[in-house]
Design a protein around this motif. Structure first.
Motif, mmCIF file in Angstrom:
data_model
loop_
_atom_site.group_PDB
_atom_site.id
_atom_site.type_symbol
_atom_site.label_atom_id
_atom_site.label_comp_id
_atom_site.label_asym_id
_atom_site.label_seq_id
_atom_site.Cartn_x
_atom_site.Cartn_y
_atom_site.Cartn_z
ATOM 1 N N ARG A 1 0.845 -1.173 0.000
ATOM 2 C CA ARG A 1 0.000 0.000 0.000
ATOM 3 C C ARG A 1 0.888 1.233 0.000
ATOM 4 N N ILE A 2 0.448 2.237 -0.773
ATOM 5 C CA ILE A 2 1.199 3.484 -0.880
ATOM 6 C C ILE A 2 0.265 4.641 -0.507
ATOM 7 N N SER A 3 0.806 5.653 0.128
ATOM 8 C CA SER A 3 0.059 6.893 0.374
ATOM 9 C C SER A 3 0.773 8.028 -0.345
ATOM 10 N N PHE A 4 -0.009 8.829 -1.057
ATOM 11 C CA PHE A 4 0.526 9.966 -1.789
ATOM 12 C C PHE A 4 -0.004 11.256 -1.186
ATOM 13 N N GLY A 5 0.852 12.237 -1.044
ATOM 14 C CA GLY A 5 0.440 13.557 -0.579
ATOM 15 C C GLY A 5 0.212 14.476 -1.755
ATOM 16 N N LEU A 6 -1.010 14.548 -2.224
ATOM 17 C CA LEU A 6 -1.344 15.436 -3.337
ATOM 18 C C LEU A 6 -1.380 16.894 -2.855
ATOM 19 N N GLU A 38 -2.313 -2.406 -10.014
ATOM 20 C CA GLU A 38 -3.196 -2.928 -8.967
ATOM 21 C C GLU A 38 -2.586 -2.841 -7.573
ATOM 22 N N ILE A 39 -1.844 -1.761 -7.352
ATOM 23 C CA ILE A 39 -1.305 -1.487 -6.025
ATOM 24 C C ILE A 39 -2.304 -0.584 -5.307
ATOM 25 N N PRO A 40 -2.792 -0.991 -4.143
ATOM 26 C CA PRO A 40 -3.720 -0.110 -3.426
ATOM 27 C C PRO A 40 -3.007 1.147 -2.927
ATOM 28 N N TYR A 41 -3.712 2.278 -2.998
ATOM 29 C CA TYR A 41 -3.095 3.524 -2.551
ATOM 30 C C TYR A 41 -4.148 4.508 -2.058
ATOM 31 N N SER A 42 -3.670 5.408 -1.231
ATOM 32 C CA SER A 42 -4.512 6.500 -0.746
ATOM 33 C C SER A 42 -3.884 7.821 -1.158
ATOM 34 N N VAL A 43 -4.715 8.837 -1.208
ATOM 35 C CA VAL A 43 -4.271 10.176 -1.577
ATOM 36 C C VAL A 43 -4.711 11.134 -0.476
ATOM 37 N N ASN A 44 -3.764 11.903 0.025
ATOM 38 C CA ASN A 44 -4.035 12.880 1.065
ATOM 39 C C ASN A 44 -4.113 14.274 0.463
ATOM 40 N N ASN A 45 -5.152 14.991 0.827
ATOM 41 C CA ASN A 45 -5.423 16.329 0.325
ATOM 42 C C ASN A 45 -5.558 17.277 1.508
ATOM 43 N N ILE A 46 -5.241 18.537 1.279
ATOM 44 C CA ILE A 46 -5.376 19.552 2.317
ATOM 45 C C ILE A 46 -6.296 20.650 1.794
ATOM 46 N N ILE A 47 -7.236 21.039 2.643
ATOM 47 C CA ILE A 47 -8.185 22.093 2.303
ATOM 48 C C ILE A 47 -7.997 23.228 3.312
ATOM 49 N N GLY A 48 -8.067 24.454 2.837
ATOM 50 C CA GLY A 48 -8.002 25.603 3.730
ATOM 51 C C GLY A 48 -6.626 26.231 3.874
ATOM 52 N N PHE A 49 -5.805 26.101 2.849
ATOM 53 C CA PHE A 49 -4.517 26.795 2.848
ATOM 54 C C PHE A 49 -4.754 28.300 2.892
ATOM 55 N N PRO A 50 -3.791 29.077 3.445
ATOM 56 C CA PRO A 50 -3.924 30.523 3.322
ATOM 57 C C PRO A 50 -3.962 30.897 1.837
ATOM 58 N N ASN A 51 -4.785 31.845 1.501
ATOM 59 C CA ASN A 51 -5.001 32.316 0.122
ATOM 60 C C ASN A 51 -5.866 31.388 -0.717
ATOM 61 N N GLU A 52 -6.303 30.268 -0.166
ATOM 62 C CA GLU A 52 -7.183 29.364 -0.916
ATOM 63 C C GLU A 52 -8.605 29.904 -0.887
ATOM 64 N N THR A 53 -9.371 29.519 -1.890
ATOM 65 C CA THR A 53 -10.791 29.860 -1.984
ATOM 66 C C THR A 53 -11.580 28.575 -2.177
ATOM 67 N N ARG A 54 -12.884 28.688 -2.051
ATOM 68 C CA ARG A 54 -13.754 27.529 -2.317
ATOM 69 C C ARG A 54 -13.527 27.023 -3.745
ATOM 70 N N PHE A 67 -8.396 10.021 -11.187
ATOM 71 C CA PHE A 67 -7.741 8.743 -10.879
ATOM 72 C C PHE A 67 -8.592 8.001 -9.868
ATOM 73 N N ASN A 68 -8.336 6.723 -9.748
ATOM 74 C CA ASN A 68 -9.204 5.875 -8.932
ATOM 75 C C ASN A 68 -8.470 5.359 -7.695
ATOM 76 N N ALA A 69 -8.193 6.243 -6.755
ATOM 77 C CA ALA A 69 -7.577 5.817 -5.490
ATOM 78 C C ALA A 69 -8.578 4.978 -4.715
ATOM 79 N N ASP A 70 -8.064 4.017 -3.943
ATOM 80 C CA ASP A 70 -9.008 3.231 -3.144
ATOM 81 C C ASP A 70 -9.324 3.917 -1.816
ATOM 82 N N ASP A 71 -8.641 5.010 -1.533
ATOM 83 C CA ASP A 71 -8.944 5.798 -0.351
ATOM 84 C C ASP A 71 -8.447 7.221 -0.572
ATOM 85 N N ARG A 72 -9.236 8.189 -0.107
ATOM 86 C CA ARG A 72 -8.868 9.594 -0.189
ATOM 87 C C ARG A 72 -9.160 10.230 1.157
#
Length: 170
Positions: A1-6, A38-54, A67-72
């Motif tokens: 299993r791999i985790s990616f920091g998007l 066929e390696i399972p992986y997750s993707v980590n996302n961050i919301i609410g950075f300074p200067n970010e908008t909706r 992409f089709n991560a099996d976990d986000r």
């Protein structure tokens, strides 16, 4: 299993504010190679950075749809001391240089920015996987589910039940 920091889905924002130079196309292509292997992986996302908008947060949602991560996961930005973005938060008046912050994963964002209020950041985090997985014609319902009201909570619970049945019990 791999985790990616998007972290963030807007290529220009990622380059200018996070100093991450990877183009979205390369991210999508790379993660689709992991899918093909066929390696399972997750993707980590961050919301609410300074200067970010909706609107910028929705670029993160849209990139996750390519992409089709099996976990986000979507986490609130936390301005840890000693990081460049902490300094940005101090300069913008979102935190004081004397503030001690801890990980806010369970409690949500501590930043209450005029262009992206704390409540909006937290509601996007709450509904992040719904936006990623449901078709865009359902997004108006998901937006209603963001509201912390009796009606919004009812819609959220209905969508959550559907989400679990459709995407977790395959």
């Amino acid at each position: 299993r791999i985790s990616f920091g998007l972290e963030h889905g807007n290529q220009k924002f990622r380059k200018n504010h996070l100093k991450r130079l990877m183009p979205n196309k390369i991210i999508t292509e790379g993660l689709n190679i992991v899918n093909d292997l066929e390696i399972p992986y997750s993707v980590n996302n961050i919301i609410g950075f300074p200067n970010e908008t909706r609107e910028l947060a929705f670029d993160t949602i849209r990139l996750n749809r390519t992409f089709n991560a099996d976990d986000r996961n979507a986490y609130p930005f936390t301005p840890f001391s000693g990081t460049p973005l902490r300094k940005v938060c101090e300069e913008l008046g979102f935190v004081k240089n004397t503030d001690i912050v801890q990980s806010m994963v369970a409690r949500g964002s501590i930043l209450d920015m005029p262009q992206f209020r704390r409540s909006n950041v937290n509601s996007i985090i709450k509904t992040f996987n719904m936006y990623v997985n449901f078709q865009e014609n359902r997004w108006s319902d998901i937006e209603k589910a963001e509201a912390n009201t009796p009606e919004g909570n009812k819609i959220y619970e209905e969508l959550k039940k559907e989400f679990v049945e459709k995407f977790w019990e395959e």
